[in-house]
Design a protein around this motif. Structure first.
Motif, PDB file in Angstrom:
ATOM      1  N   ALA A   1       0.827  -1.203   0.000  1.00  0.00           N
ATOM      2  CA  ALA A   1       0.000   0.000   0.000  1.00  0.00           C
ATOM      3  C   ALA A   1       0.864   1.257   0.000  1.00  0.00           C
ATOM      4  O   ALA A   1       0.569   2.231  -0.707  1.00  0.00           O
ATOM      5  N   ALA A   2       1.948   1.245   0.782  1.00  0.00           N
ATOM      6  CA  ALA A   2       2.843   2.404   0.833  1.00  0.00           C
ATOM      7  C   ALA A   2       3.487   2.652  -0.528  1.00  0.00           C
ATOM      8  O   ALA A   2       3.610   3.808  -0.970  1.00  0.00           O
TER       9      ALA A   2
ATOM     10  N   ALA B   1      -4.949   3.267  -1.595  1.00  0.00           N
ATOM     11  CA  ALA B   1      -3.736   2.746  -0.964  1.00  0.00           C
ATOM     12  C   ALA B   1      -3.407   3.531   0.300  1.00  0.00           C
ATOM     13  O   ALA B   1      -2.980   2.950   1.306  1.00  0.00           O
ATOM     14  N   ALA B   2      -3.604   4.848   0.250  1.00  0.00           N
ATOM     15  CA  ALA B   2      -3.342   5.674   1.429  1.00  0.00           C
ATOM     16  C   ALA B   2      -4.255   5.267   2.585  1.00  0.00           C
ATOM     17  O   ALA B   2      -3.819   5.160   3.736  1.00  0.00           O
ATOM     18  N   ALA B   3      -5.519   5.009   2.269  1.00  0.00           N
ATOM     19  CA  ALA B   3      -6.461   4.603   3.307  1.00  0.00           C
ATOM     20  C   ALA B   3      -6.056   3.253   3.898  1.00  0.00           C
ATOM     21  O   ALA B   3      -6.117   3.054   5.124  1.00  0.00           O
ATOM     22  N   GLU B   4      -5.622   2.331   3.047  1.00  0.00           N
ATOM     23  CA  GLU B   4      -5.207   1.021   3.541  1.00  0.00           C
ATOM     24  C   GLU B   4      -3.950   1.135   4.398  1.00  0.00           C
ATOM     25  O   GLU B   4      -3.844   0.499   5.448  1.00  0.00           O
ATOM     26  N   ALA B   5      -2.984   1.946   3.943  1.00  0.00           N
ATOM     27  CA  ALA B   5      -1.752   2.118   4.709  1.00  0.00           C
ATOM     28  C   ALA B   5      -2.043   2.712   6.080  1.00  0.00           C
ATOM     29  O   ALA B   5      -1.467   2.293   7.087  1.00  0.00           O
ATOM     30  N   ARG B   6      -2.943   3.696   6.122  1.00  0.00           N
ATOM     31  CA  ARG B   6      -3.296   4.297   7.413  1.00  0.00           C
ATOM     32  C   ARG B   6      -3.958   3.277   8.335  1.00  0.00           C
ATOM     33  O   ARG B   6      -3.708   3.253   9.540  1.00  0.00           O
TER      34      ARG B   6
END
Length: 240
Positions: free
Chosen positions: A33-34, A47-52
């Protein structure tokens, strides 16, 4: 070993194993994700939401230039009895040192604010230093300052560090064990290589085919005398 899932005698339970696997899987998802977030594009918001969502399971992010660096760090940690994934240490390849700024924006103070460490070649040190300062992780950073932050510098790169640690003869023994001595001898015979030191030939040979750097990162670490671990790798693993 996850203490809350260990039996009183200290033997890992099935639940403990499942917990470790789950954490490692989540760390892999976080890394992917990052990478997608840092790349930008249509999928970056998801991807940002998943990484968070997954960042809570990440203790430290280790930013490295490429997959061979990731392989070497994880393999060396394993030889020391460590499982970085189970420890919450995510080793994330940048896909090239010039991407360091985007990954610091994602994982560092402008983004997730996670603890960071890293590894780079000496030729890319200035890029790492500049972007670390840009995101507020130092000012007027020297080599010592980078090391204090957890960012180590290879001279000249990972392959050079490992070749010097094992010696040219030791590296050639590894090449022989990989069944690649004949291709290496052919490579040595090329006009551009004939007059160069064998250490240079070995370093260049490892970069001639896609995937060969990662292959030899794994193989060289497996044959490395742990009393002669290259300083940048030793300091990085001590830091994390």
């Amino acid at each position: 070993m996850g203490r809350e899932n260990a039996c009183a005698c200290g033997i890992p339970t099935v639940q403990d194993g499942i917990g470790k696997r789950g954490l490692v899987d989540e760390l892999g998802r976080f890394s992917r994700a990052a990478v997608t977030w840092a790349a930008g594009g249509a999928e970056s918001d998801a991807a940002a939401a998943e990484a968070r969502e997954l960042a809570g399971g990440v203790r430290t992010v280790v930013l490295v230039e490429g997959s061979s660096d990731q392989v070497a760090i994880e393999a060396l940690a394993a030889r020391d009895g460590r499982d970085l994934g189970a420890e919450g240490v995510a080793v994330v390849p940048l896909g090239g040192a010039m991407s360091i700024g985007r990954f610091l924006d994602v994982c560092g103070p402008p983004g997730l604010g996670l603890p960071l460490a890293g590894l780079c070649d000496i030729g890319e040190e200035r890029h790492f230093r500049r972007h670390l300062e840009r995101v507020g992780l130092g000012s007027g950073l020297t080599r010592a300052g980078l090391e204090t932050l957890g960012f180590q510098v290879c001279v000249a790169d990972l392959e050079d560090e490992l070749i010097r640690a094992l010696g040219a003869e030791g590296v050639q023994q590894v090449i022989e064990a990989q069944g690649e001595m004949r291709p290496f001898r052919t490579f040595q015979g090329q006009p551009a290589q004939r007059e160069r030191p064998v250490e240079h030939q070995l370093r260049r040979f490892m970069g001639t085919h896609s995937g060969r750097k990662a292959l030899y990162a794994q193989a060289l670490i497996a044959h490395l005398d742990l009393k002669h671990v290259p300083r940048p790798l030793e300091r990085l693993l001590t830091h994390v």
